[in-house]
Motif scaffolding. Structure first.
Motif, mmCIF file in Angstrom:
data_model
loop_
_atom_site.group_PDB
_atom_site.id
_atom_site.type_symbol
_atom_site.label_atom_id
_atom_site.label_comp_id
_atom_site.label_asym_id
_atom_site.label_seq_id
_atom_site.Cartn_x
_atom_site.Cartn_y
_atom_site.Cartn_z
ATOM 1 N N ASP A 1 -0.220 -20.962 7.489
ATOM 2 C CA ASP A 1 0.364 -19.529 7.536
ATOM 3 C C ASP A 1 -0.334 -18.558 8.671
ATOM 4 N N ASP B 1 1.972 -16.032 12.543
ATOM 5 C CA ASP B 1 3.281 -15.831 12.199
ATOM 6 C C ASP B 1 4.554 -16.324 13.096
ATOM 7 N N ASP C 1 6.056 -14.404 15.923
ATOM 8 C CA ASP C 1 5.065 -14.075 17.142
ATOM 9 C C ASP C 1 5.365 -15.037 17.986
ATOM 10 N N LYS D 1 8.280 -22.109 13.264
ATOM 11 C CA LYS D 1 7.382 -22.452 12.311
ATOM 12 C C LYS D 1 6.505 -23.609 12.582
ATOM 13 N N ALA E 1 3.963 -22.582 15.214
ATOM 14 C CA ALA E 1 3.122 -21.903 14.387
ATOM 15 C C ALA E 1 1.873 -22.680 13.731
#
Length: 501
Positions: free
Chosen positions: A232, A235, A238, A275, A278
């Protein structure tokens, strides 16, 4: 200083399937890579560092030998081998054996994957045997590490994967790891490497015995399996998606569309891709933290002024670019251009070089640092003149190759300053203008206005392959305009006079 201590210690930091654009030093404003950024700031950053082939085992065998894949002939990973050689010949030259023979301590902690039956120990490396392509979380040494420290075992949740055409689950792409950072395989590897670094430092101080220590992480290769802090860390909101997410595969080899389906890209929402990117960046951050621990140990042990430090990887990764994951039969910059950093004691810091260099060039560089003749590394050239800031006569292009992964698929690539040519003998050839199309979305191979570029690059690639002895050129002789030839392409020896002036 004696002859022994004038030879440099070498710390070789290597990751697997690592995109260049994850590092702050390469322009990622959200990159959590302070240790690697510091290495770039105090050493040399290579902006055109390429893998000889974007597949683990062949690339790693090339690093060991200084030979291009077509020459050493280990052309595929064991897990997906379709009949190629799986191990180097017993008498094959490797830099590690050469280092051992001239008195170096040699250690390798982490991913080996340079062969199947023979291990790193067979090539002169100290360290635990950690076979395979992913973190071997059931390895006895890792389990002992956890038990000694009272750390919990491997456990995951929140799996990220697409859906196969039969409705079943696709390949695992990411998951949340229920372990503290200290229990991760990455932390374990760095700890074991530091322990061996301490032992080698003692030998260096007491016996003037130099060392080569390799720390090879299994990540950030997918699946990205991380504890909460890194799963995590970034984000997804972003994350700026790569422009090549708009890939249509129009005018491209059909295998690319098929490979996208294999990785179930279109079965997942675009938010999942954000995701995944990220989490991938989080994986790089976790590895950077471990590299930072090793660099701190170097400082503590007083080794910095006597030790050259490399950082690179075997190849890159798609991570959603071109609607693909992993690597495979597509020679895009995402998987062929990789990070390459090198710091050598006494050389200036903060250099940036734009020459076309290769993972292959590490071999000759390692040998020169050790005072060993690099001639057996026939496809390798020392990077030390570039690191010293010298003006060097260097090739203005680079050739890369691919032989298949899940299936045989031969490709050759010629990359020069502006253009890239990819020859796919069973399909559509590719030509990209990287000045106007850096994301390689438009294949201009068939465009009439590119006829001169296409012809020039095809002839150049043909010439280089012939000079190297890469028999891929035989197919090109009869398929493409390769210019006038001075040999009988049938290799019959019956009509050479027709082709020779």
């Amino acid at each position: 200083m004696t002859a022994a201590t004038s030879r440099k210690n070498i710390l070789f930091l290597m990751t697997d399937q690592h995109r260049t654009d994850t590092l702050g030093a390469y322009g990622n404003p959200m990159g959590h890579t302070p240790a690697l950024d510091e290495l770039a700031a105090t050493g040399t950053r290579f902006d055109r560092w390429y893998t000889p082939t974007a597949i683990c085992t062949p690339a790693r065998a090339s690093l060991l030998t200084g030979q291009a894949p077509f020459r050493h002939k280990v052309l595929a990973n064991h897990e997906r081998n379709v009949g190629y050689l799986e191990d180097l010949p017993q008498d094959q030259f490797t830099f590690s054996r050469a280092l051992r023979d001239c008195g170096y301590n040699c250690g390798l902690f982490g991913k080996w994957h340079a062969g199947n039956l023979r291990t790193a120990a067979d090539y002169g490396f100290d360290g635990p045997d950690l076979p395979g392509w992913h973190n071997p979380v059931d390895n006895p040494d890792y389990l002992a590490y956890l038990a000694e420290r009272g750390l919990p075992p491997y456990k995951i949740s929140d799996r990220v994967r697409g859906t196969l055409p039969n409705g079943g689950p696709g390949n695992l792409l990411a998951a949340r790891l229920h372990q503290p950072v200290e229990a991760t395989f990455e932390h374990y590897l760095a700890t074991r490497a530091i322990e061996r670094l301490e032992a080698y430092a003692a030998d260096f101080r007491q016996q003037e015995q130099p060392f080569f220590l390799a720390l090879h992480f299994f990540g950030p290769h997918l699946p990205y399996i991380l504890p909460n802090e890194y799963f995590d860390l970034v984000d997804p909101a972003d994350v700026e998606l790569p422009r090549s997410i708009a890939e249509t595969f129009e005018g491209k080899p059909p295998v690319q569309r098929n490979y996208s389906a294999h990785w179930t890209f279109d079965t997942m929402p675009i938010e999942t891709t954000r995701k995944l990117i990220a989490v991938y960046w989080g994986y790089v951050a976790l590895i950077d933290m471990q590299i930072g621990r090793v660099m701190e140990a170097m400082e503590r042990l007083g080794l910095v002024d006597d030790t050259a430090v490399f950082f690179t990887c075997d190849h890159g990764e798609f991570t959603g670019s071109h609607r693909l994951h992993d690597k495979g039969p597509a020679m895009y910059e995402d998987t062929y251009r990789t990070p390459g950093l090198l710091r050598v004691p006494g050389a200036p810091g903060g250099l940036v070089r734009s020459e076309f260099v290769s993972l292959l060039d590490c071999t000759a560089t390692i040998l020169e640092l050790a005072g060993i003749d690099p001639k057996p590394a026939v496809d390798s050239r020392s990077l030390l003149p570039l690191v010293r800031g010298e003006d060097v006569d260097w090739s203005e292009d680079i050739v890369c190759e691919f032989h298949g992964h899940h299936f045989p698929y031969p490709q050759r690539m010629l990359r020069e300053d502006r253009y890239k040519l990819v020859v796919n003998p069973d399909s559509v050839n590719e030509l990209y203008d990287l000045r106007t199309d850096p994301d390689e979305l438009q294949n201009v191979y068939g465009h009439p206005e590119q006829a001169e570029v296409r012809s020039r690059m095809m002839r150049r690639l043909y010439t280089v392959l012939r000079e190297r002895g890469d028999n891929f050129y035989h197919w090109m002789t009869s398929m493409y305009d390769v210019g006038e030839v001075g040999h009988d392409p049938t290799l019959s020896g019956l009509d050479e006079s027709t082709y020779q002036k």
